[in-house]
Design a protein around this motif. Structure first.
Motif, PDB file in Angstrom:
ATOM      1  N   PRO A 248      35.322  40.959  34.239  1.00  0.00           N
ATOM      2  CA  PRO A 248      35.563  41.307  35.648  1.00  0.00           C
ATOM      3  C   PRO A 248      36.645  40.434  36.268  1.00  0.00           C
ATOM      4  CG  PRO A 248      33.214  41.170  35.190  1.00  0.00           C
ATOM      5  CD  PRO A 248      33.920  40.646  33.974  1.00  0.00           C
ATOM      6  N   ASP A 249      37.398  41.032  37.174  1.00  0.00           N
ATOM      7  CA  ASP A 249      38.504  40.347  37.825  1.00  0.00           C
ATOM      8  C   ASP A 249      38.473  40.721  39.303  1.00  0.00           C
ATOM      9  OD1 ASP A 249      41.116  39.507  38.729  1.00  0.00           O
ATOM     10  OD2 ASP A 249      41.761  39.531  36.632  1.00  0.00           O
ATOM     11  N   SER A 250      38.782  39.760  40.142  1.00  0.00           N
ATOM     12  CA  SER A 250      38.752  40.033  41.580  1.00  0.00           C
ATOM     13  C   SER A 250      39.962  40.853  42.019  1.00  0.00           C
ATOM     14  CB  SER A 250      38.702  38.715  42.365  1.00  0.00           C
ATOM     15  OG  SER A 250      39.840  37.927  42.065  1.00  0.00           O
ATOM     16  N   ARG A 251      41.016  40.866  41.208  1.00  0.00           N
ATOM     17  CA  ARG A 251      42.187  41.679  41.562  1.00  0.00           C
ATOM     18  C   ARG A 251      41.827  43.155  41.444  1.00  0.00           C
ATOM     19  NH1 ARG A 251      46.381  39.189  37.514  1.00  0.00           N
ATOM     20  NH2 ARG A 251      44.461  39.218  36.302  1.00  0.00           N
ATOM     21  N   GLY A 252      42.354  43.951  42.328  1.00  0.00           N
ATOM     22  CA  GLY A 252      41.981  45.356  42.379  1.00  0.00           C
ATOM     23  C   GLY A 252      42.443  46.148  41.173  1.00  0.00           C
TER      24      GLY A 252
ATOM     25  N   GLU B 251      37.885  53.272  38.436  1.00  0.00           N
ATOM     26  CA  GLU B 251      37.076  52.483  39.370  1.00  0.00           C
ATOM     27  C   GLU B 251      35.601  52.877  39.297  1.00  0.00           C
ATOM     28  OE1 GLU B 251      40.323  51.300  42.798  1.00  0.00           O
ATOM     29  OE2 GLU B 251      39.254  53.195  43.030  1.00  0.00           O
TER      30      GLU B 251
ATOM     31  N   TYR C 256      37.981  45.576  32.545  1.00  0.00           N
ATOM     32  CA  TYR C 256      37.335  45.059  33.751  1.00  0.00           C
ATOM     33  C   TYR C 256      35.818  45.002  33.578  1.00  0.00           C
ATOM     34  CZ  TYR C 256      41.285  44.741  37.010  1.00  0.00           C
ATOM     35  OH  TYR C 256      42.425  44.363  37.671  1.00  0.00           O
TER      36      TYR C 256
END
Length: 202
Positions: free
Chosen positions: A179-183, A85, A175
């Protein structure tokens, strides 16, 4: 108080936020740092040397951040999630780091090559000689993260292996690129858990 070298690197990075690297002028970087242009050339040798030093500093800062993330958290899986992250967040904010991690250098960024061997030998400071070796490739950064993970496992004595570390960083890089909105954290925890179960079933 930053050293002259750090002040110059900070000034170059600040200039790069508003201009493409081709438009960044050495005289302006020196002026912003409060030193003479000759001091700038004495420190880095050339604009290309400044670019190499700037990119090397980004790589070093990234690896220090990885070490911090690997040192925090209640368990190994949590620390890997933290590294992943943090990598995505930093790459979103720092274009030079994003380029280092992906190997995709845009028109606005310096894309330095290693200095000629003779230039490296003649560089004035150890920091510049190291920078003049050229920026690490994405695979070299990944190997450096794995090495730090091995060191962290050595301290803890248990946890997911090097493959899990590589999986975490490679998933983070996906990511960065797409990029992806899923965590990311939830996906990585699920993947690490599934990988661990598969290994136990063998």
């Amino acid at each position: 108080m930053p050293t002259t070298r750090e002040a110059l690197l900070n000034a170059a990075l600040a200039a790069l936020r508003g201009l493409p690297w081709s438009a960044v002028r050495m005289v302006d970087v020196a002026s912003a740092a409060g030193v003479s242009r000759q001091t700038l050339y004495n420190e880095f040798g050339s604009k290309e040397g400044l670019a190499r030093a700037l990119v090397r500093r980004e790589a070093d800062a990234y690896l220090r951040g990885v070490e911090r993330a690997l040192g925090a958290g209640p368990d190994a899986a949590t620390r890997l999630v933290s590294v992943a992250e943090w990598t995505v967040g930093e790459a979103a904010e720092r274009p030079l780091l994003r380029a280092l991690l992906t190997g995709c250098w845009g028109d606005r960024l310096p894309a330095p090559r290693a200095a000629a061997v003779r230039s490296r030998v003649l560089a004035g400071t150890p920091a510049q000689r190291r920078a003049d070796a050229g920026p690490p490739a994405p695979g070299e950064l990944l190997a450096a993260v794995r090495e730090r993970w091995r060191t962290a496992l050595g301290r803890d004595g248990a946890g997911p292996g090097e493959e899990a570390c590589e999986l975490a960083v490679r998933l983070a890089l996906s990511y960065v690129v797409a990029p992806d909105s899923r965590g990311l954290g939830a996906l990585l925890r699920h993947t690490l858990s599934a990988t661990s179960r598969t290994a136990e079933d063998r």
